[in-house]
Design a protein around this motif. Sequence first.
Motif, PDB file in Angstrom:
ATOM      1  N   LEU A  14      68.473  13.831 -35.405  1.00 62.69           N
ATOM      2  CA  LEU A  14      67.015  13.836 -35.506  1.00 62.69           C
ATOM      3  C   LEU A  14      66.566  14.460 -36.821  1.00 62.69           C
ATOM      4  N   ASP A  15      65.400  14.055 -37.296  1.00 56.57           N
ATOM      5  CA  ASP A  15      64.861  14.578 -38.554  1.00 56.57           C
ATOM      6  C   ASP A  15      64.585  16.075 -38.490  1.00 56.57           C
ATOM      7  N   CYS A  16      64.176  16.576 -37.338  1.00 55.90           N
ATOM      8  CA  CYS A  16      63.837  17.994 -37.173  1.00 55.90           C
ATOM      9  C   CYS A  16      64.718  18.608 -36.092  1.00 55.90           C
ATOM     10  N   LYS A  17      64.921  19.898 -36.207  1.00 51.66           N
ATOM     11  CA  LYS A  17      65.678  20.627 -35.183  1.00 51.66           C
ATOM     12  C   LYS A  17      64.846  20.676 -33.899  1.00 51.66           C
ATOM     13  N   VAL A  18      65.509  20.474 -32.776  1.00 51.27           N
ATOM     14  CA  VAL A  18      64.823  20.550 -31.490  1.00 51.27           C
ATOM     15  C   VAL A  18      65.411  21.682 -30.660  1.00 51.27           C
ATOM     16  N   ASP A  19      64.614  22.187 -29.761  1.00 55.40           N
ATOM     17  CA  ASP A  19      65.081  23.132 -28.757  1.00 55.40           C
ATOM     18  C   ASP A  19      65.673  22.258 -27.644  1.00 55.40           C
ATOM     19  N   ILE A  20      67.006  22.103 -27.655  1.00 56.85           N
ATOM     20  CA  ILE A  20      67.658  21.147 -26.749  1.00 56.85           C
ATOM     21  C   ILE A  20      67.467  21.539 -25.284  1.00 56.85           C
ATOM     22  N   ALA A  21      67.449  22.838 -24.990  1.00 52.88           N
ATOM     23  CA  ALA A  21      67.223  23.251 -23.595  1.00 52.88           C
ATOM     24  C   ALA A  21      65.831  22.820 -23.146  1.00 52.88           C
ATOM     25  N   LYS A  22      64.847  23.025 -23.995  1.00 49.91           N
ATOM     26  CA  LYS A  22      63.473  22.620 -23.669  1.00 49.91           C
ATOM     27  C   LYS A  22      63.384  21.105 -23.526  1.00 49.91           C
ATOM     28  N   LEU A  23      64.038  20.381 -24.429  1.00 49.70           N
ATOM     29  CA  LEU A  23      64.019  18.925 -24.381  1.00 49.70           C
ATOM     30  C   LEU A  23      64.622  18.423 -23.068  1.00 49.70           C
ATOM     31  N   LEU A  24      65.760  18.964 -22.677  1.00 49.04           N
ATOM     32  CA  LEU A  24      66.405  18.534 -21.435  1.00 49.04           C
ATOM     33  C   LEU A  24      65.561  18.893 -20.212  1.00 49.04           C
ATOM     34  N   LYS A  25      64.980  20.081 -20.213  1.00 48.56           N
ATOM     35  CA  LYS A  25      64.096  20.463 -19.101  1.00 48.56           C
ATOM     36  C   LYS A  25      62.931  19.488 -18.994  1.00 48.56           C
ATOM     37  N   MET A  26      62.352  19.151 -20.138  1.00 50.67           N
ATOM     38  CA  MET A  26      61.196  18.260 -20.157  1.00 50.67           C
ATOM     39  C   MET A  26      61.561  16.879 -19.596  1.00 50.67           C
ATOM     40  N   ILE A  27      62.710  16.367 -19.996  1.00 52.45           N
ATOM     41  CA  ILE A  27      63.166  15.047 -19.526  1.00 52.45           C
ATOM     42  C   ILE A  27      63.348  15.066 -18.007  1.00 52.45           C
ATOM     43  N   ILE A  28      64.004  16.085 -17.507  1.00 52.43           N
ATOM     44  CA  ILE A  28      64.295  16.162 -16.069  1.00 52.43           C
ATOM     45  C   ILE A  28      63.018  16.374 -15.261  1.00 52.43           C
ATOM     46  N   ILE A  29      62.167  17.258 -15.725  1.00 57.62           N
ATOM     47  CA  ILE A  29      60.929  17.554 -15.000  1.00 57.62           C
ATOM     48  C   ILE A  29      59.959  16.374 -15.044  1.00 57.62           C
ATOM     49  N   HIS A  30      59.952  15.659 -16.177  1.00 59.15           N
ATOM     50  CA  HIS A  30      59.052  14.509 -16.315  1.00 59.15           C
ATOM     51  C   HIS A  30      59.206  13.523 -15.154  1.00 59.15           C
ATOM     52  N   ASP A  31      60.433  13.234 -14.770  1.00 60.56           N
ATOM     53  CA  ASP A  31      60.657  12.254 -13.702  1.00 60.56           C
ATOM     54  C   ASP A  31      60.666  12.859 -12.302  1.00 60.56           C
ATOM     55  N   LEU A  32      60.722  14.191 -12.203  1.00 60.46           N
ATOM     56  CA  LEU A  32      60.729  14.837 -10.887  1.00 60.46           C
ATOM     57  C   LEU A  32      59.500  14.454 -10.066  1.00 60.46           C
ATOM     58  N   ILE A  33      58.366  14.283 -10.721  1.00 61.58           N
ATOM     59  CA  ILE A  33      57.132  13.972  -9.984  1.00 61.58           C
ATOM     60  C   ILE A  33      57.225  12.628  -9.259  1.00 61.58           C
ATOM     61  N   GLU A  34      58.146  11.760  -9.699  1.00 63.14           N
ATOM     62  CA  GLU A  34      58.281  10.452  -9.051  1.00 63.14           C
ATOM     63  C   GLU A  34      58.842  10.567  -7.634  1.00 63.14           C
ATOM     64  N   ALA A  35      59.401  11.715  -7.298  1.00 63.22           N
ATOM     65  CA  ALA A  35      59.832  11.950  -5.918  1.00 63.22           C
ATOM     66  C   ALA A  35      58.615  12.054  -4.997  1.00 63.22           C
ATOM     67  N   GLU A  36      57.490  12.464  -5.547  1.00 62.41           N
ATOM     68  CA  GLU A  36      56.223  12.560  -4.804  1.00 62.41           C
ATOM     69  C   GLU A  36      55.328  11.345  -5.057  1.00 62.41           C
ATOM     70  N   ALA A  37      55.245  10.929  -6.327  1.00 59.39           N
ATOM     71  CA  ALA A  37      54.259   9.921  -6.725  1.00 59.39           C
ATOM     72  C   ALA A  37      54.827   8.509  -6.836  1.00 59.39           C
ATOM     73  N   CYS A  38      56.140   8.348  -6.708  1.00 58.68           N
ATOM     74  CA  CYS A  38      56.837   7.068  -6.862  1.00 58.68           C
ATOM     75  C   CYS A  38      56.789   6.590  -8.310  1.00 58.68           C
ATOM     76  N   ASP A  39      57.684   5.669  -8.626  1.00 60.44           N
ATOM     77  CA  ASP A  39      57.754   5.121  -9.982  1.00 60.44           C
ATOM     78  C   ASP A  39      56.785   3.953 -10.092  1.00 60.44           C
ATOM     79  N   VAL A  40      56.041   3.916 -11.180  1.00 63.00           N
ATOM     80  CA  VAL A  40      55.145   2.797 -11.470  1.00 63.00           C
ATOM     81  C   VAL A  40      55.579   2.220 -12.810  1.00 63.00           C
TER      82      VAL A  40
END
Length: 194
Positions: free
Chosen positions: A45-71
């Motif tokens: 990537l062009d910029c350094k990322v906080d990989i722990a934050k990035l992974l948390k964000m990815i996992i949490i982003h889809d967690l809501i689909e357990a309640e709201a379903c995938d659209v």
Amino acid sequence: MQIISLAEKLKYELRHSWISQGRQESVAEHTWRVSLMAILIEPYLDCKVDIAKLLKMIIIHDLIEAEACDVPAFDTMNNSTVKKQKVEREHQAIVKIKNTLPKELGEEVYNLWMEFEEKESYEAKVANALDKLEAQIQHNEADISTWLEIEKEMTFMMGKHVEFDSFLKKFKDQIEQDGEEKMIAAGVEFHKPL
């Protein structure tokens, strides 16, 4: 335990995407590969990322689909009513998850989900881009018979999600080329935007 049990639903909450073996993929399978992609592309990537934050964000982003379903994205592209309903259901889901967890942890989960949705931080932009790119990779791997008409057009709509990073642009170009070659090989008519 309540949230861990809730997450089990992601193992059977199906997405529109099909895998190469001829069955629909689960949200959990999609999330896992987006997470793997984050780990593999991080050094480029062009910029350094906080990989722990990035992974948390990815996992949490889809967690809501357990309640709201995938659209699927194509359901909201040209339908403001469906898009509004999706946003409302997802927000209700993240609030419910936040309130289920201990206060500090609930706030962190909520804030990471909101950051992803706002797509302003570098990590949020990367997470969003990988989410879109993985979906196209999965389409490219699936049998062409599973593609809807709109998905031919969507093959060429990922640019706006990667324009902030030179590596992700190249990655997108390869994924787009793979999709185009798949359609050509299958004799599928498509219109590539200029």
